[in-house]
Scaffold this active site. Structure first.
Site, PDB file in Angstrom:
ATOM      1  N   GLU A 131      -2.694  -2.311   3.984  1.00  0.00           N
ATOM      2  CA  GLU A 131      -2.592  -1.297   4.388  1.00  0.00           C
ATOM      3  C   GLU A 131      -3.061  -0.807   5.842  1.00  0.00           C
ATOM      4  O   GLU A 131      -3.719   0.042   6.061  1.00  0.00           O
ATOM      5  CB  GLU A 131      -3.215  -0.066   3.640  1.00  0.00           C
TER       6      GLU A 131
ATOM      7  N   GLU B  46       0.427  -3.328  -4.789  1.00  0.00           N
ATOM      8  CA  GLU B  46      -0.459  -2.352  -5.386  1.00  0.00           C
ATOM      9  C   GLU B  46       0.828  -1.273  -5.922  1.00  0.00           C
ATOM     10  O   GLU B  46       1.881  -1.002  -5.371  1.00  0.00           O
ATOM     11  CB  GLU B  46      -1.221  -1.410  -4.498  1.00  0.00           C
TER      12      GLU B  46
HETATM   13  C1  BG6 Z   1      -4.445   2.003  -1.639  1.00  0.00           C
HETATM   14  C2  BG6 Z   1      -5.909   1.145  -1.253  1.00  0.00           C
HETATM   15  O1  BG6 Z   1      -4.390   2.801  -0.633  1.00  0.00           O
HETATM   16  O2  BG6 Z   1      -4.593   2.738  -2.707  1.00  0.00           O
HETATM   17  C3  BG6 Z   1      -6.815   0.956  -2.281  1.00  0.00           C
HETATM   18  O3  BG6 Z   1      -5.044  -0.187  -0.818  1.00  0.00           O
HETATM   19  C4  BG6 Z   1      -6.908   2.157  -3.190  1.00  0.00           C
HETATM   20  O4  BG6 Z   1      -8.021   0.295  -1.775  1.00  0.00           O
HETATM   21  C5  BG6 Z   1      -5.569   2.618  -3.838  1.00  0.00           C
HETATM   22  O5  BG6 Z   1      -8.169   2.275  -3.903  1.00  0.00           O
HETATM   23  C6  BG6 Z   1      -5.677   3.741  -4.435  1.00  0.00           C
HETATM   24  O6  BG6 Z   1      -6.158   4.743  -3.809  1.00  0.00           O
HETATM   25  P1  BG6 Z   1      -7.546   5.860  -3.949  1.00  0.00           P
HETATM   26  O7  BG6 Z   1      -7.688   6.519  -2.871  1.00  0.00           O
HETATM   27  O8  BG6 Z   1      -7.098   6.599  -5.393  1.00  0.00           O
HETATM   28  O9  BG6 Z   1      -8.632   4.727  -4.489  1.00  0.00           O
END
Ligand code: BG6
Length: 472
Positions: free
Chosen positions: A165, A371
């Site tokens: 990201e 993700e």
């Molecule tokens: C992404 C990241 O932005 O989303 C992760 O790569 C992150 O590191 C995931 O944990 C979920 O976001 P958050 O803010 O709910 O942890």
């Protein structure tokens, strides 16, 4: 397109899930690991510190066994830079090498393909002191780190991701506890995009090095891609959506894949007197990256409308998934057609298909979902976690992947966030994403026992049927 018949998921599709080192491992200063920017940042109030997290560092064997029980074909995790090079450069910490050797070997024992992210929001604190990505030397720091990884793990790791990201680091870095802006910086946009440029060059050089050192390995970027919708069919809103698409998505991938700055994004930088300075050789390096695939994180789409006043006061983004705005360029708004998670993120499975189609159309490369997932307040009751909301979210998204495959996309795999509960970027461990529940809270470290959520059993069936059986 309403298809008459859906294409199946490809054989050897990477069904798995993701984590990142600083959010899952704990043991953040153990066995010679140096502090990263995450370890020295001020924690968001009421959130767990990073000393323990899910204690994956000590319990990885149990965790990989659970992943194997689900039938994982892949596990995407990141390597903590400061476990390998405690100060970011210089001496290698053998204990760190040993840990990742063990983790990789444990995956391979179960025929789980390791997909390794080289950098996931955890700049070595010592390098932050030296200016982090604002220092042009950061390009070499990253390449040197990459070399250590390829030398030590390249015999077994065949899938690499460069920077997780990078677009979120650039757009909302301070919220996720990264990105250091030198004191006294006058033009913050310029500073941020200079850092972004250094990351782009570092990434390109790491890809080139990977191809040279490990000819049979594959490497790609891993931005957070969310297609941007216009709030209406008004031409001005459509232009605004193109604007935000350019600076949220395409500037990163046009550079990673084609080695060029996206022209609309460049115009935005010119407007803001924020064009990065190219160093000697940058243009060539950027052209020589040639990623083998695109890894991308998808949580939801964004929606924007026109901002027709250059002096408009627009509030900054709350986090990765909320579009802010730039006066005179675009303005984020919510999409009334979409429901939201308990944490306020919109849910848009069809937008996943839209995003995949758009990526396919623009770049013609294989795509790996690195993700996707639902953060929620899960409840442990009698050793069970009934997370039907997560099953629904994941099922709806998997269906859209299959539609996109039928549309013509080349999909390599699906690695949702997260394999196991871990600490969120800024909302603590109460915001859970895993298939595996970890008994711990933001207030106090618990037993750390692992429990299989309902989604665990469901995902096991999905994998066993190669995506054919999505029923609960
Ligand atoms: C992404 C990241 O932005 O989303 C992760 O790569 C992150 O590191 C995931 O944990 C979920 O976001 P958050 O803010 O709910 O942890």
């Amino acid at each position: 397109m309403l298809h008459k018949k859906l294409k199946p998921f490809p054989e050897n599709f990477f069904w798995g899930a993701s984590t990142s080192a600083y959010q899952v491992e704990g043991a953040n200063l153990e066995d010679g690991k140096g502090p990263s920017c995450q370890d020295v940042k001020e924690l968001p109030p009421g959130t767990a510190d990073l000393k323990t997290c899910a204690d994956h560092y000590h319990r990885y064997k149990e965790d990989i066994a659970l992943m194997a029980e689900m039938g994982f074909k892949s596990y995407r995790f990141s390597i903590a830079w400061t476990r390998i090079l405690p100060k970011g450069t210089g001496e290698v910490n053998q204990k760190g090498i040993e840990f990742y050797n063990n983790l990789i070997n444990e995956c391979l024992k179960y025929k789980i393909t390791p997909i390794v992210t080289m950098f996931h929001f955890d700049m070595p604190a010592e390098l932050d002191k030296r200016g982090s990505w604002s220092n042009r030397d950061s390009i070499q720091w990253f390449v040197d780190f990459a070399k250590v990884l390829f030398e030590n793990f390249g015999d077994r790791v065949k899938y690499w991701l460069t920077i997780n990201e990078q677009n979120m680091l650039t757009l909302v870095g301070p919220i996720i506890g990264t990105m250091c802006i030198p004191e006294g910086t006058k033009n913050i946009t310029k500073e941020v995009y200079q850092q972004n440029h250094h990351m782009l060059v570092a990434q390109a050089k790491a890809m080139e090095l990977c191809h040279k050192m490990l000819p049979d390995a594959k490497i790609g970027p891993a931005p957070n891609i969310a297609f941007v919708y216009p709030a209406s069919s008004k031409p001005a809103d459509i232009l605004a959506a193109e604007n935000y698409n350019a600076i949220r998505n395409w500037i990163y991938l046009d550079m990673a894949v084609k080695g060029i700055y996206n022209p609309i994004a460049w115009a935005y930088l010119e407007e803001n007197d924020a064009c990065p300075t190219f160093g000697e050789g940058d243009a060539e390096s950027l052209k020589n990256a040639h990623p083998d695939f695109i890894g991308f994180n998808y949580y939801n789409t964004a929606t924007v409308q026109a901002s027709l006043d250059r002096n408009e006061n627009i509030s900054p983004s709350a986090d990765q998934q909320s579009a802010r705005g730039e006066a005179g360029f675009y303005k984020g708004c919510s999409n009334p057609n979409l429901p939201k998670t308990e944490f306020g993120w919109e849910i848009d499975p069809e937008g996943f298909r839209v995003t995949i189609r758009e990526l396919t159309d623009r770049y013609h490369l294989p795509l790996l979902v690195t993700e996707n997932g639902l953060g929620a307040y899960d409840k442990l009751e009698d050793g069970k976690i009934h997370d039907s909301y997560r099953i629904k979210y994941l099922r709806d998204h998997i269906k859209q992947i299959q539609l996109a495959i039928t549309d013509g996309a080349n999909m390599l795999g699906y690695n949702p966030w997260s394999a196991i509960d871990l600490v969120s970027t800024h909302e603590g461990i109460r915001k859970r994403y895993g298939f595996i529940y970890v008994d711990t809270t933001d207030e106090a470290v618990g037993s750390l026992n692992r429990y299989r959520k309902d989604s665990f059993f469901w995902y096991k069936k999905v994998i066993a049927s190669n995506g054919a059986d999505l029923s609960e």
